[in-house]
Design a protein around this motif. Structure first.
Motif, PDB file in Angstrom:
ATOM      1  N   PRO A   1      50.404  19.660  47.940  1.00  0.00           N
ATOM      2  CA  PRO A   1      49.419  20.555  48.567  1.00  0.00           C
ATOM      3  C   PRO A   1      49.579  22.021  48.150  1.00  0.00           C
ATOM      4  CG  PRO A   1      51.128  20.018  50.134  1.00  0.00           C
ATOM      5  CD  PRO A   1      51.389  19.176  48.896  1.00  0.00           C
ATOM      6  N   LEU A   2      50.474  22.279  47.190  1.00  0.00           N
ATOM      7  CA  LEU A   2      50.741  23.627  46.674  1.00  0.00           C
ATOM      8  C   LEU A   2      51.229  24.570  47.762  1.00  0.00           C
ATOM      9  CD1 LEU A   2      47.755  23.978  44.178  1.00  0.00           C
ATOM     10  CD2 LEU A   2      50.061  23.107  43.749  1.00  0.00           C
ATOM     11  N   THR A   3      52.052  24.032  48.653  1.00  0.00           N
ATOM     12  CA  THR A   3      52.644  24.839  49.715  1.00  0.00           C
ATOM     13  C   THR A   3      53.677  25.775  49.110  1.00  0.00           C
ATOM     14  OG1 THR A   3      52.292  23.120  51.356  1.00  0.00           O
ATOM     15  CG2 THR A   3      53.991  24.743  51.848  1.00  0.00           C
ATOM     16  N   ARG A   4      53.488  27.054  49.383  1.00  0.00           N
ATOM     17  CA  ARG A   4      54.409  28.060  48.875  1.00  0.00           C
ATOM     18  C   ARG A   4      55.378  28.446  49.985  1.00  0.00           C
ATOM     19  NH1 ARG A   4      49.718  28.033  47.337  1.00  0.00           N
ATOM     20  NH2 ARG A   4      48.271  29.610  46.970  1.00  0.00           N
TER      21      ARG A   4
ATOM     22  N   SER B   1      58.257  17.826  57.407  1.00  0.00           N
ATOM     23  CA  SER B   1      59.107  17.609  56.236  1.00  0.00           C
ATOM     24  C   SER B   1      60.508  17.124  56.552  1.00  0.00           C
ATOM     25  CB  SER B   1      59.210  18.912  55.433  1.00  0.00           C
ATOM     26  OG  SER B   1      59.858  19.915  56.186  1.00  0.00           O
ATOM     27  N   GLY B   2      60.849  16.956  57.810  1.00  0.00           N
ATOM     28  CA  GLY B   2      62.218  16.662  58.201  1.00  0.00           C
ATOM     29  C   GLY B   2      62.804  15.381  57.647  1.00  0.00           C
ATOM     30  N   ASP B   3      61.972  14.388  57.370  1.00  0.00           N
ATOM     31  CA  ASP B   3      62.504  13.108  56.904  1.00  0.00           C
ATOM     32  C   ASP B   3      62.033  12.754  55.494  1.00  0.00           C
ATOM     33  OD1 ASP B   3      59.856  12.729  57.586  1.00  0.00           O
ATOM     34  OD2 ASP B   3      60.171  10.747  58.437  1.00  0.00           O
ATOM     35  N   LYS B   4      61.552  13.763  54.765  1.00  0.00           N
ATOM     36  CA  LYS B   4      61.010  13.520  53.428  1.00  0.00           C
ATOM     37  C   LYS B   4      61.560  14.542  52.432  1.00  0.00           C
ATOM     38  CE  LYS B   4      56.695  12.451  55.766  1.00  0.00           C
ATOM     39  NZ  LYS B   4      57.196  12.862  57.074  1.00  0.00           N
ATOM     40  N   ILE B   5      61.517  14.203  51.179  1.00  0.00           N
ATOM     41  CA  ILE B   5      61.837  15.176  50.145  1.00  0.00           C
ATOM     42  C   ILE B   5      60.605  16.067  49.988  1.00  0.00           C
ATOM     43  CG2 ILE B   5      62.327  15.522  47.696  1.00  0.00           C
ATOM     44  CD1 ILE B   5      63.761  12.775  47.782  1.00  0.00           C
ATOM     45  N   ARG B   6      60.806  17.376  50.060  1.00  0.00           N
ATOM     46  CA  ARG B   6      59.699  18.321  49.972  1.00  0.00           C
ATOM     47  C   ARG B   6      60.007  19.406  48.950  1.00  0.00           C
ATOM     48  NH1 ARG B   6      55.289  15.943  52.263  1.00  0.00           N
ATOM     49  NH2 ARG B   6      55.460  15.848  54.505  1.00  0.00           N
ATOM     50  N   TYR B   7      58.947  19.886  48.325  1.00  0.00           N
ATOM     51  CA  TYR B   7      59.039  20.926  47.308  1.00  0.00           C
ATOM     52  C   TYR B   7      58.219  22.113  47.781  1.00  0.00           C
ATOM     53  CZ  TYR B   7      60.392  16.815  44.654  1.00  0.00           C
ATOM     54  OH  TYR B   7      61.013  15.658  44.234  1.00  0.00           O
TER      55      TYR B   7
ATOM     56  N   LYS C   1      60.327  25.959  37.200  1.00  0.00           N
ATOM     57  CA  LYS C   1      60.477  27.392  37.530  1.00  0.00           C
ATOM     58  C   LYS C   1      59.586  27.793  38.698  1.00  0.00           C
ATOM     59  CE  LYS C   1      63.072  28.250  33.913  1.00  0.00           C
ATOM     60  NZ  LYS C   1      64.462  28.000  34.063  1.00  0.00           N
ATOM     61  N   ALA C   2      58.676  26.914  39.109  1.00  0.00           N
ATOM     62  CA  ALA C   2      57.743  27.213  40.191  1.00  0.00           C
ATOM     63  C   ALA C   2      58.302  26.850  41.557  1.00  0.00           C
ATOM     64  CB  ALA C   2      56.425  26.473  39.963  1.00  0.00           C
ATOM     65  N   VAL C   3      59.251  25.914  41.598  1.00  0.00           N
ATOM     66  CA  VAL C   3      59.810  25.464  42.876  1.00  0.00           C
ATOM     67  C   VAL C   3      60.837  26.471  43.370  1.00  0.00           C
ATOM     68  CG1 VAL C   3      61.163  23.657  44.017  1.00  0.00           C
ATOM     69  CG2 VAL C   3      59.370  23.031  42.389  1.00  0.00           C
ATOM     70  N   ASN C   4      60.624  26.930  44.609  1.00  0.00           N
ATOM     71  CA  ASN C   4      61.532  27.890  45.255  1.00  0.00           C
ATOM     72  C   ASN C   4      62.607  27.152  46.036  1.00  0.00           C
ATOM     73  OD1 ASN C   4      62.342  29.253  47.870  1.00  0.00           O
ATOM     74  ND2 ASN C   4      61.377  30.986  46.848  1.00  0.00           N
ATOM     75  N   LYS C   5      62.189  26.120  46.773  1.00  0.00           N
ATOM     76  CA  LYS C   5      63.108  25.338  47.610  1.00  0.00           C
ATOM     77  C   LYS C   5      62.796  23.855  47.423  1.00  0.00           C
ATOM     78  CE  LYS C   5      64.323  28.851  50.669  1.00  0.00           C
ATOM     79  NZ  LYS C   5      64.758  29.779  49.678  1.00  0.00           N
ATOM     80  N   LEU C   6      63.835  23.070  47.371  1.00  0.00           N
ATOM     81  CA  LEU C   6      63.712  21.625  47.297  1.00  0.00           C
ATOM     82  C   LEU C   6      64.516  21.104  48.472  1.00  0.00           C
ATOM     83  CD1 LEU C   6      64.170  19.582  44.055  1.00  0.00           C
ATOM     84  CD2 LEU C   6      64.837  18.725  46.275  1.00  0.00           C
ATOM     85  N   ALA C   7      63.848  20.429  49.392  1.00  0.00           N
ATOM     86  CA  ALA C   7      64.516  19.959  50.604  1.00  0.00           C
ATOM     87  C   ALA C   7      64.559  18.447  50.639  1.00  0.00           C
ATOM     88  CB  ALA C   7      63.781  20.491  51.826  1.00  0.00           C
TER      89      ALA C   7
END
Length: 111
Positions: free
Chosen positions: A54-57, A76-82, A101-107
């Motif tokens: 969803p292009l969440t920044r 996002s608590g139970d999923k891998i999120r970018y 280079k676009a991903v700030n956080k990977l959870a």
């Protein structure tokens, strides 16, 4: 935070963190642990599909660019999120740089 309550950091380390905004802790992880984390993060980024995102920044303030309470973040608590850098998407919804280079956080949820 009451610095007298910290169990693992010295007063000097806590003050350095508050002064500089980060703290380097040598040997916190072994080389093998660090290599495993780096390998896994590279795998996740390789598998990351921009087309389905969803292009969440990621932003910590009020923004009209996404996040700050959007559904992707809140569920996002139970999923891998970018989460992308604030300026990683142009006005047409296209990445302004390579996805790595676009991903700030990977959870990733803890297992």
């Amino acid at each position: 935070m009451n610095t007298s309550e910290t169990k693992y950091l010295t007063e000097e380390q806590v003050q350095k963190f508050y002064r500089d905004g980060y703290l380097r802790i040598p040997a916190f992880l072994t080389k093998d642990e660090t290599d495993a984390l780096l390998t896994r993060s590279k795998q996740l980024l390789d598998d990351f599909s921009v087309e389905d995102h969803p292009l969440t920044r990621f932003t910590t303030g009020e923004s009209d660019k996404g996040h700050v309470g959007d559904d992707y973040f809140l569920n996002s608590g139970d999923k891998i999120r970018y989460f992308l850098e604030e300026d990683a998407v142009d006005k047409d919804g296209k990445l302004t740089r390579d996805k790595t280079k676009a991903v700030n956080k990977l959870a990733q949820p803890c297992m």
